[in-house]
Structure formats: structure tokens, C-alpha cells
Design an enzyme around this catalytic site. Structure first.
Site, PDB file in Angstrom:
ATOM      1  CD  GLU A 299       3.330   7.220   1.341  1.00 31.93           C
ATOM      2  OE1 GLU A 299       3.529   5.791   1.841  1.00 31.93           O
ATOM      3  OE2 GLU A 299       3.963   7.387   1.972  1.00 31.93           O
TER       4      GLU A 299
ATOM      5  CB  THR B 214       4.775   6.454   9.528  1.00 30.63           C
ATOM      6  OG1 THR B 214       6.377   5.808   8.510  1.00 30.63           O
ATOM      7  CG2 THR B 214       4.590   7.065   9.505  1.00 30.63           C
TER       8      THR B 214
END
Ligand code: HSE
Length: 309
Positions: free
Chosen positions: A131, A184
């Protein structure tokens, strides 16, 4: 090859944040997820030997599964390595945990093939490195539900403390993915780093209410709590049609509706499959009229998380 040297797995898509739980709450979905094949080999390191379904890098240090796998290897005594085949079904950048599925799947399967030397919480830490590569921040709200299944709360990041939360039996999710790109990393940059006490009070009231509603299967309380005073007002401007999708979903009987992860997908929760399908039809209508292509998923909660297939 036999089952002790290679594993074929399913790793679910996930909805992170769930309106009031930015970076701490997530849920795994049943009907959409990636497939992967992880093979234990003598050659040291991690190699991505196949990647279908999405145009993503296969160099180990540029691929989230590769980076998560390297984090696991760095903490392990294992002298060999792994090959990874990735069959991507979750679109990258869709907001339903595409990168989390890849990194979680990789570390979960490696741990199984090594005889489970690591705890689930340690695996979350390794997957969070994927991530970090994908979004610049090592958040756990997608990887934790992908690994544990169901709903999860990240009670604390330091030390990492993951709390699994039960899923009400009739809870269904509808997710619509308008085909626009929202990275993101970009949708994190536009967020404010300070919040007012007044917004904090409203937000943690809803977060507590949502968790209580999930434990007690109180659908009305779940619905009342699906409100985001902090992130949604800022991020929703990046998603064309968001306000309309939300209002038609609520009119169609959804319990609540919000941005899935960092978007652009929008999720709604409903009681029962019929309602979830009805919400899906209403959502599709909005994008059909605007003229934006979309994917829709109607799904139960996945209660097992990543698993062997
Ligand atoms: N909590 C993260 C965010 C999830 O909203 O940025 C990203 O998928």
C-alpha cells in the site's frame, strides 16, 4: 508440483473507510476479487512470472505483491524464494482495494507455504508495504479485511491492532465504478490535515454507532451512522455524479452510501439482495444519463478473507 509447494488463491476486493472510518474501517466483498498462484522455488527473491487482466509492472520492486513479499522475506529465515502469477480481476485505481488484494494474497500464500511462521497482524504489516508503494501511505484499512474477512477496525497503527467485527447476515453491498481515473495518492493530497473538534465529535459518534450497529445487527443504526463529515465533502468533487448517485441510492432504499476507499467507486449498503439490486439499477441510471461507462458489483460480505481455491 503439489499443494505444499504452490497455492492458488482468491483474494477479495474491499471497501475501505466505509464513510465514517477513514483509514481505520474496511470490509471484504464476496463477489469480486483477484486470483493468484504462488510457487515456492529454490531461487532467492520474488519474481512476478505472469500478470493478466491489468497493465501493471512486473518488476518485483515496482509491483505491490513483489514489495509485500520482499517485506515478508526480509523478516523470515527462509533461504529460497517465490514466483507469483497474478490474475487481476479488480481494476487498478477503482477504489475497491486492487493493490491490497495483490499484496495481501502474496503474503498470505507465502506464509501458508512456509508453515505459518507469521501471525495475521504481521502479515498485515508486510502487505501494508504494498500500500505504501501504491499510494505513498502504508494504510491497513483494505489489507486487514482482505486478510481477516468481514469487517475490520484498525484500532491502532502503532502498535498495529486489528479488531475483526461481525457482519450482519443480511447486509449487502452495491458498488459502482465509474470509468474515470482517481489516483489514491492524489485523492489523499487534497485532504486537510486538521479537523475541527465539532467535526471530530460527529465523526467518532458515527464510527461508534456503525461498529455498535454491526455487532447488534441493527440495520437502522448502521444506516444512520454511514455519514462522513470529514473526507467525503472534499473528495466527492473528484467524482462526477456523486451527489446524484447518493440521492438515488437512498431513494431506492439503501441504508447509506459513500465513497469506496479513495474513489472513484461509490458504495451503498442495503438490507437484503433485492434492495441491493434495486440500488444498483438506480446507480447505473445516473451514469447512463451522464454518459460515463461503469462496472457494478452487488455482493454479500466475504467472511473468510483470502483463501485457497
Ligand atoms: N483509507 C484509504 C484512503 C483507502 O481513503 O485513502 C485507499 O484505498
Amino acid at each position: 508440483m503439489n499443494a505444499t509447494t504452490e497455492l492458488k488463491i482468491f483474494c477479495p476486493a474491499t471497501i475501505a473507510n466505509i464513510s465514517c472510518g477513514f483509514d481505520v474501517l474496511g470490509v471484504a466483498l464476496e463477489s469480486v476479487g483477484d486470483e493468484m498462484l504462488i510457487r515456492k522455488v529454490e531461487q532467492k527473491g520474488i519474481r512476478i512470472t505472469k500478470l493478466t487482466g491489468q497493465n501493471l509492472p512486473t518488476e518485483t520492486h515496482l509491483n505491490v505483491a513483489g514489495v509485500a513479499g520482499l517485506a515478508l522475506l526480509a523478516d523470515s529465515n527462509y533461504e529460497g524464494g517465490f514466483e507469483i502469477e497474478m490474475y487481476k480481476k479488480i481494476k487498478a485505481g477503482s477504489g475497491i482495494g486492487s493493490s491490497a488484494a495483490s499484496s495481501t494474497g502474496a503474503v498470505w500464500a507465502m506464509n501458508e507455504l512456509l508453515g505459518r511462521p507469521f501471525s495475521k497482524t504481521e502479515l498485515v504489516k508486510f502487505a501494508m508495504e504494498g500500500e505504501r508503494l501504491a499510494s505513498g501511505v502504508a494504510h491497513a484499512d483494505n489489507v486487514a479485511p482482505a486478510l481477516f474477512g468481514g469487517f475490520t477496525l484498525v484500532r491502532s497503527y502503532d502498535p498495529l491492532d486489528i479488531v475483526p467485527i461481525p457482519s450482519p447476515k443480511q447486509l449487502w453491498a452495491t458498488v459502482i465504478h465509474p470509468q474515470i481515473e482517481v489516483r489514491t495518492s492524489d485523492s489523499r493530497k487534497i485532504l486537510k490535515t486538521n479537523i475541527t473538534l465539532a467535526d471530530g465529535i460527529k465523526q467518532w459518534g458515527n464510527l461508534g454507532g456503525l461498529v455498535a450497529g454491526l455487532f447488534t445487527e441493527d440495520y437502522s443504526l448502521i444506516g444512520r451512522s454511514l455519514v462522513d463529515h470529514i473526507v467525503e465533502p472534499i473528495r466527492s468533487i473528484l467524482i462526477p455524479g456523486f451527489d446524484k448517485v447518493k440521492s438515488v441510492s437512498m431513494d431506492a432504499g439503501a441504508l447509506g452510501c459513500g465513497i469506496s476507499g479513495s474513489g472513484p467507486s461509490i458504495f451503498a449498503f442495503s438490507k437484503g439482495e433485492e434492495n441491493a439490486l434495486h440500488v444498483a439499477r438506480a446507480m447505473k441510471d445516473v451514469y447512463r444519463k451522464i454518459g460515463i461507462d461503469y462496472d457494478v458489483h452487488v455482493s454479500k460480505v466475504n467472511s473468510t478473507g483470502v483463501h485457497k481455491i
